[in-house]
Design an enzyme around this catalytic site. Structure first.
Site, PDB file in Angstrom:
ATOM      1  N   GLY A 267      16.604   4.975  11.311  1.00 36.98           N
ATOM      2  CA  GLY A 267      18.054   4.815  11.325  1.00 36.98           C
ATOM      3  C   GLY A 267      18.754   5.802  12.237  1.00 36.98           C
ATOM      4  O   GLY A 267      18.786   6.999  11.946  1.00 36.98           O
TER       5      GLY A 267
ATOM      6  N   LYS B 256       8.914  -1.285   3.951  1.00 35.10           N
ATOM      7  CA  LYS B 256      10.100  -0.781   4.659  1.00 35.10           C
ATOM      8  C   LYS B 256      11.325  -1.187   3.860  1.00 35.10           C
ATOM      9  O   LYS B 256      11.528  -2.368   3.567  1.00 35.10           O
ATOM     10  CB  LYS B 256      10.183  -1.338   6.078  1.00 35.10           C
ATOM     11  CG  LYS B 256      11.341  -0.746   6.893  1.00 35.10           C
ATOM     12  CD  LYS B 256      11.289  -1.216   8.346  1.00 35.10           C
ATOM     13  CE  LYS B 256      12.315  -0.469   9.201  1.00 35.10           C
ATOM     14  NZ  LYS B 256      13.716  -0.792   8.881  1.00 35.10           N
TER      15      LYS B 256
ATOM     16  N   CYS C  84      15.949  -5.962   5.158  1.00 36.66           N
ATOM     17  CA  CYS C  84      16.859  -6.814   5.923  1.00 36.66           C
ATOM     18  C   CYS C  84      17.901  -7.434   4.998  1.00 36.66           C
ATOM     19  O   CYS C  84      17.548  -8.048   3.990  1.00 36.66           O
ATOM     20  CB  CYS C  84      16.085  -7.907   6.640  1.00 36.66           C
ATOM     21  SG  CYS C  84      17.139  -8.980   7.635  1.00 36.66           S
TER      22      CYS C  84
END
Length: 327
Positions: free
Chosen positions: A211, A138, A99
Site C-alpha cells: 500500500g 492477501k 479486492c
C-alpha cells in the site's frame, strides 16, 4: 571467495497482483529487471479456471518465481485449482481477501471474506492439503465498520489456525460500498503501524506489507518491521525501479539493470510471441513506462502507441522506438 548471501523470505520484495496489468507479458518484462522479485498473476477466479474455454494458467517458466492469485470461496474448487497450479510450475498460491469491487463481492470472494474468517480458513486448509507449495492470503486491515485491531487479529488467528503462515497486508481498510476499487486504493488512510503491530503480536508468522510504497528507502524502512514489501502501481508505471531491487534488497553485488537492457532482453521473447500469433500491442502496452523521466521517453511512448496496434506490426517497431532513448 564470494560470501554466502543471507537467506531472505521468498517474498521480501514482490510485485502486486493487478487486474489487466500483471499479465504474463508484463511479468516476463519485470523479470528482466530482477532475478529475485516475487511476481504475482492477475487475480483469476476458481470458476474461470474450471469452466474457461482457454488456459488461464498459461505462463513461461522463465517468469518464475511466480505466485498465482486465486479468487473464490468454495474450498473444493480452490483445492482443485491449487493442485493444477502446482502441476504447472507456480511457486505459490495466494487467496484474494482484499479486492473490494462489486463484481468480486457478487462472486463471494475478495475483501468481503474478511467477515467470514472461518470460511477463509477452510479454503486455506483445503488448498494446503493438495499442494506442497506455500498457500498465502492477501487481505486488508479491515472492512467497513469492522476495522478494529481486534477484528484483524481475530481474522489472522482463525486463518493461521488452519495452517496459513504467510499474510500480505494492504495497510488500508476497504469500504465494500460507496467507493470504487480505485478510490479504495486511495481514500482509506494508510496505517502501517497496525501492520507492524501485527508482526509484533504474531512473530511466528511471515507478514508482508502493501500500500502506497514507492521508493527503495521506503521499502528498507518497512523491512525493519515486517518480512516483506509488496509494490503495485509504482512498479508497473516506473519499472526501472525493479532494476535496483536485487542490489538494494538481496545482494549488494548484484548489477543494477537499466530499462534499455531490460527492453533489449525482451526482444527475443517478443519475436517468439509474434510468431505464435500474439499481437504486438498486447505486449508493448506493458513496457510504455520503461523510460519514465529519461530523455526520449515521450518519443518512445508516442512511437509505440501510434504503431504497435497496426496490422502486421513487428519487432522493428520496438527497435525503432528504442532508438529514441539513450542507452
Amino acid at each position: 571467495m564470494p560470501q554466502n548471501l543471507p537467506h531472505f523470505y521468498r517474498g521480501r520484495f514482490s510485485v502486486a497482483p493487478m487486474l489487466d496489468w500483471t499479465t504474463r507479458h508484463c511479468r516476463y518484462f519485470h523479470r528482466q529487471f530482477s532475478k529475485h522479485a516475487l511476481l504475482y498473476t492477475e487475480m483469476v477466479t476458481a470458476p474461470a479456471i474450471i469452466h474457461a474455454k482457454y488456459d488461464h494458467l498459461d505462463f513461461d517458466l522463465q517468469e518464475n518465481p511466480v505466485a498465482l492469485q486465486l479468487g473464490g470461496s468454495d474450498p473444493e474448487q480452490l483445492k482443485y485449482c491449487a493442485k493444477l497450479a502446482e502441476e504447472r510450475g507456480y511457486h505459490e498460491i495466494n487467496l484474494n481477501v482484499g479486492c473490494p469491487s462489486d463484481r468480486v463481492q457478487n462472486g463471494m470472494f475478495g475483501a468481503c471474506l474478511m467477515a467470514k474468517a472461518d470460511l477463509v480458513a477452510d479454503c486455506v486448509e483445503q488448498m494446503q492439503s493438495a499442494v506442497k507449495i506455500p498457500v498465502t492470503v492477501k487481505t486488508r486491515i479491515g472492512i467497513d465498520e469492522l476495522d478494529s485491531y481486534e477484528f484483524l487479529c481475530d481474522f489472522i488467528e482463525k486463518v493461521q489456525g488452519k495452517g496459513c503462515q504467510e499474510f500480505i497486508i494492504h495497510a488500508r481498510k476497504a469500504w465494500l460500498s460507496g467507493l470504487s476499487p480505485k478510490e479504495n486504493r486511495e481514500i482509506p488512510p494508510l496505517d502501517y503501524i497496525r501492520v507492524y503491530q501485527l508482526k509484533r503480536d504474531f512473530p511466528h508468522l511471515t507478514i508482508a506489507i502493501n500500500g502506497g510504497i514507492k521508493t527503495i528507502e521506503e521499502m528498507k524502512q518497512h523491512l525493519q518491521y515486517v518480512d516483506g514489501v509488496m509494490v503495485g502501481r509504482e512498479a508497473y508505471q516506473n519499472p526501472s525501479l525493479l532494476g535496483q531491487i536485487d542490489q538494494a534488497l538481496f545482494d549488494p553485488n548484484a548489477p543494477i539493470v537499466t530499462a534499455h537492457e531490460a527492453v533489449e532482453s525482451m526482444l527475443p521473447y517478443i519475436e517468439q510471441q509474434l510468431s505464435q500469433g500474439i499481437h504486438l500491442n498486447h505486449i508493448v502496452r506493458h513496457i510504455l513506462g520503461a523510460f519514465q523521466n529519461c530523455k526520449g521517453a515521450r518519443q518512445w511512448r508516442r512511437y509505440l502507441s501510434e504503431n504497435a496496434f497496426k496490422q502486421g506490426a513487428g519487432i522493428e517497431v520496438v527497435e525503432t522506438a528504442l532508438s529514441f532513448v539513450e542507452s
